[in-house]
Design a protein around this motif. Sequence first.
Motif, PDB file in Angstrom:
ATOM      1  N   ALA A 129       0.830  -1.208   0.000  1.00  0.00           N
ATOM      2  CA  ALA A 129       0.000   0.000   0.000  1.00  0.00           C
ATOM      3  C   ALA A 129       0.863   1.256   0.000  1.00  0.00           C
ATOM      4  N   THR A 130       1.899   1.280   0.845  1.00  0.00           N
ATOM      5  CA  THR A 130       2.784   2.449   0.860  1.00  0.00           C
ATOM      6  C   THR A 130       3.548   2.572  -0.454  1.00  0.00           C
ATOM      7  N   THR A 131       3.887   1.434  -1.038  1.00  0.00           N
ATOM      8  CA  THR A 131       4.532   1.457  -2.352  1.00  0.00           C
ATOM      9  C   THR A 131       3.611   2.084  -3.400  1.00  0.00           C
ATOM     10  N   ALA A 132       2.337   1.718  -3.360  1.00  0.00           N
ATOM     11  CA  ALA A 132       1.371   2.254  -4.318  1.00  0.00           C
ATOM     12  C   ALA A 132       1.275   3.771  -4.194  1.00  0.00           C
ATOM     13  N   PHE A 133       1.290   4.277  -2.964  1.00  0.00           N
ATOM     14  CA  PHE A 133       1.222   5.727  -2.772  1.00  0.00           C
ATOM     15  C   PHE A 133       2.514   6.412  -3.198  1.00  0.00           C
ATOM     16  N   LEU A 134       3.658   5.769  -2.977  1.00  0.00           N
ATOM     17  CA  LEU A 134       4.925   6.333  -3.453  1.00  0.00           C
ATOM     18  C   LEU A 134       4.890   6.483  -4.971  1.00  0.00           C
ATOM     19  N   TRP A 135       4.393   5.470  -5.644  1.00  0.00           N
ATOM     20  CA  TRP A 135       4.272   5.525  -7.104  1.00  0.00           C
ATOM     21  C   TRP A 135       3.260   6.583  -7.545  1.00  0.00           C
ATOM     22  N   PHE A 136       2.112   6.620  -6.885  1.00  0.00           N
ATOM     23  CA  PHE A 136       1.046   7.544  -7.275  1.00  0.00           C
ATOM     24  C   PHE A 136       1.493   8.994  -7.147  1.00  0.00           C
ATOM     25  N   TYR A 137       2.010   9.362  -5.982  1.00  0.00           N
ATOM     26  CA  TYR A 137       2.429  10.749  -5.786  1.00  0.00           C
ATOM     27  C   TYR A 137       3.664  11.083  -6.629  1.00  0.00           C
ATOM     28  N   GLY A 138       4.526  10.106  -6.829  1.00  0.00           N
ATOM     29  CA  GLY A 138       5.679  10.323  -7.687  1.00  0.00           C
ATOM     30  C   GLY A 138       5.273  10.565  -9.135  1.00  0.00           C
ATOM     31  N   ASP A 139       4.368   9.745  -9.648  1.00  0.00           N
ATOM     32  CA  ASP A 139       3.891   9.924 -11.021  1.00  0.00           C
ATOM     33  C   ASP A 139       3.121  11.232 -11.176  1.00  0.00           C
ATOM     34  N   THR A 140       2.432  11.635 -10.113  1.00  0.00           N
ATOM     35  CA  THR A 140       1.729  12.924 -10.144  1.00  0.00           C
ATOM     36  C   THR A 140       2.723  14.072 -10.286  1.00  0.00           C
ATOM     37  N   LEU A 141       3.822  14.015  -9.550  1.00  0.00           N
ATOM     38  CA  LEU A 141       4.840  15.060  -9.646  1.00  0.00           C
ATOM     39  C   LEU A 141       5.501  15.075 -11.021  1.00  0.00           C
ATOM     40  N   ILE A 142       5.707  13.899 -11.608  1.00  0.00           N
ATOM     41  CA  ILE A 142       6.251  13.852 -12.969  1.00  0.00           C
ATOM     42  C   ILE A 142       5.275  14.521 -13.933  1.00  0.00           C
ATOM     43  N   ALA A 143       3.979  14.243 -13.755  1.00  0.00           N
ATOM     44  CA  ALA A 143       2.965  14.862 -14.607  1.00  0.00           C
ATOM     45  C   ALA A 143       2.943  16.381 -14.446  1.00  0.00           C
ATOM     46  N   LEU A 144       3.293  16.851 -13.235  1.00  0.00           N
ATOM     47  CA  LEU A 144       3.342  18.294 -12.965  1.00  0.00           C
ATOM     48  C   LEU A 144       4.714  18.888 -13.280  1.00  0.00           C
ATOM     49  N   ARG A 145       5.607  18.045 -13.809  1.00  0.00           N
ATOM     50  CA  ARG A 145       6.955  18.449 -14.230  1.00  0.00           C
ATOM     51  C   ARG A 145       7.825  18.917 -13.058  1.00  0.00           C
ATOM     52  N   ASP A 146       7.597  18.329 -11.889  1.00  0.00           N
ATOM     53  CA  ASP A 146       8.440  18.626 -10.738  1.00  0.00           C
ATOM     54  C   ASP A 146       9.394  17.450 -10.533  1.00  0.00           C
ATOM     55  N   PHE A 147      10.415  17.397 -11.370  1.00  0.00           N
ATOM     56  CA  PHE A 147      11.348  16.278 -11.349  1.00  0.00           C
ATOM     57  C   PHE A 147      12.262  16.321 -10.124  1.00  0.00           C
ATOM     58  N   LYS A 148      12.523  17.520  -9.629  1.00  0.00           N
ATOM     59  CA  LYS A 148      13.422  17.671  -8.484  1.00  0.00           C
ATOM     60  C   LYS A 148      12.837  17.009  -7.233  1.00  0.00           C
ATOM     61  N   GLY A 189       9.514   8.721   1.994  1.00  0.00           N
ATOM     62  CA  GLY A 189       9.474   9.293   0.653  1.00  0.00           C
ATOM     63  C   GLY A 189       8.148   9.956   0.351  1.00  0.00           C
ATOM     64  N   ILE A 190       7.053   9.352   0.812  1.00  0.00           N
ATOM     65  CA  ILE A 190       5.715   9.898   0.580  1.00  0.00           C
ATOM     66  C   ILE A 190       5.566  11.275   1.224  1.00  0.00           C
ATOM     67  N   VAL A 191       6.113  11.438   2.429  1.00  0.00           N
ATOM     68  CA  VAL A 191       6.044  12.743   3.108  1.00  0.00           C
ATOM     69  C   VAL A 191       6.678  13.823   2.235  1.00  0.00           C
ATOM     70  N   VAL A 192       7.837  13.524   1.655  1.00  0.00           N
ATOM     71  CA  VAL A 192       8.523  14.488   0.794  1.00  0.00           C
ATOM     72  C   VAL A 192       7.693  14.778  -0.457  1.00  0.00           C
ATOM     73  N   TYR A 194       4.645  16.879   0.365  1.00  0.00           N
ATOM     74  CA  TYR A 194       5.088  18.256   0.608  1.00  0.00           C
ATOM     75  C   TYR A 194       5.326  18.976  -0.719  1.00  0.00           C
ATOM     76  N   GLY A 195       5.953  18.287  -1.656  1.00  0.00           N
ATOM     77  CA  GLY A 195       6.194  18.880  -2.972  1.00  0.00           C
ATOM     78  C   GLY A 195       4.908  19.214  -3.701  1.00  0.00           C
ATOM     79  N   ILE A 196       3.920  18.317  -3.634  1.00  0.00           N
ATOM     80  CA  ILE A 196       2.630  18.559  -4.293  1.00  0.00           C
ATOM     81  C   ILE A 196       1.920  19.747  -3.658  1.00  0.00           C
ATOM     82  N   VAL A 197       1.933  19.819  -2.323  1.00  0.00           N
ATOM     83  CA  VAL A 197       1.297  20.939  -1.614  1.00  0.00           C
ATOM     84  C   VAL A 197       1.955  22.264  -2.015  1.00  0.00           C
ATOM     85  N   CYS A 198       3.290  22.276  -2.096  1.00  0.00           N
ATOM     86  CA  CYS A 198       4.001  23.490  -2.512  1.00  0.00           C
ATOM     87  C   CYS A 198       3.632  23.883  -3.942  1.00  0.00           C
ATOM     88  N   LYS A 199       3.503  22.894  -4.827  1.00  0.00           N
ATOM     89  CA  LYS A 199       3.104  23.172  -6.214  1.00  0.00           C
ATOM     90  C   LYS A 199       1.707  23.769  -6.268  1.00  0.00           C
TER      91      LYS A 199
END
Length: 219
Positions: free
Chosen positions: A136-155, A195-198, A201-206
């Motif tokens: 489950a935590t892996t799924a969320f790491l992937w989901f939020y990570g792919d969301t950031l890629i879609a938002l072009r926040d690679f950093k 990793g999910i916390v980070v 945080y990145g999505i909230v900042c975006k």
Amino acid sequence: ITRQKFWFFLKNSFPVVVASLASSAVFTIPKQYLVMTLGESALGIYSSVAALALIVQMSATYLYVPLLDLLPRLFFKESVSNFSRLLLRTTALIIGATAIIAIILIFLGMPLLSFLFGESIVPYVYLLQPVLLSTATTAFLWFYGDTLIALRDFKTYFIGNFVAFVMVIPASVVCVNYWGMNGVSFAIAIACACGIVVLIYGIVCKIKQQRKNMKIKYE
């Protein structure tokens, strides 16, 4: 291809590639440490039980992958509020799907494992619920990570996955030494949670930055 385009693609794709490798290592390191401490037979048992829990990751991927085109469109062109609502709704759906699968496997986990791998696997059914937590935590790491890629926040995508990679090393040693085979699941869950916390945080900042940009645009 021009030199300028080459450096542009290298600058944007290299962090994603490195982050993906770090993310893969999050799941490899605890298993390798398990082999070092308890042997290959322990890894075989763990992997057999973990195979059943992959339903969670498959379900999560099925839920969010179709949205990876819609999310950036909402974010950049339409409504940040609608983006936030869809993100929260998808998060709730993944949590709900995980809970339903966990409840089902409480009753069907033992007969399914017995059917797939034989009676010898039955004493290790206790591994299933922690494995569900890690998937489950892996799924969320992937989901939020792919969301950031879609938002072009690679950093932030890179940082989040690198944090998970760094955290899984000490977590593997501590958890596997203390909980044995279950330690693999706990180590993965701890690393992914960091990793999910980070990533969140990145999505909230975006979101905050985009709202600010939209406000300036319409003033």
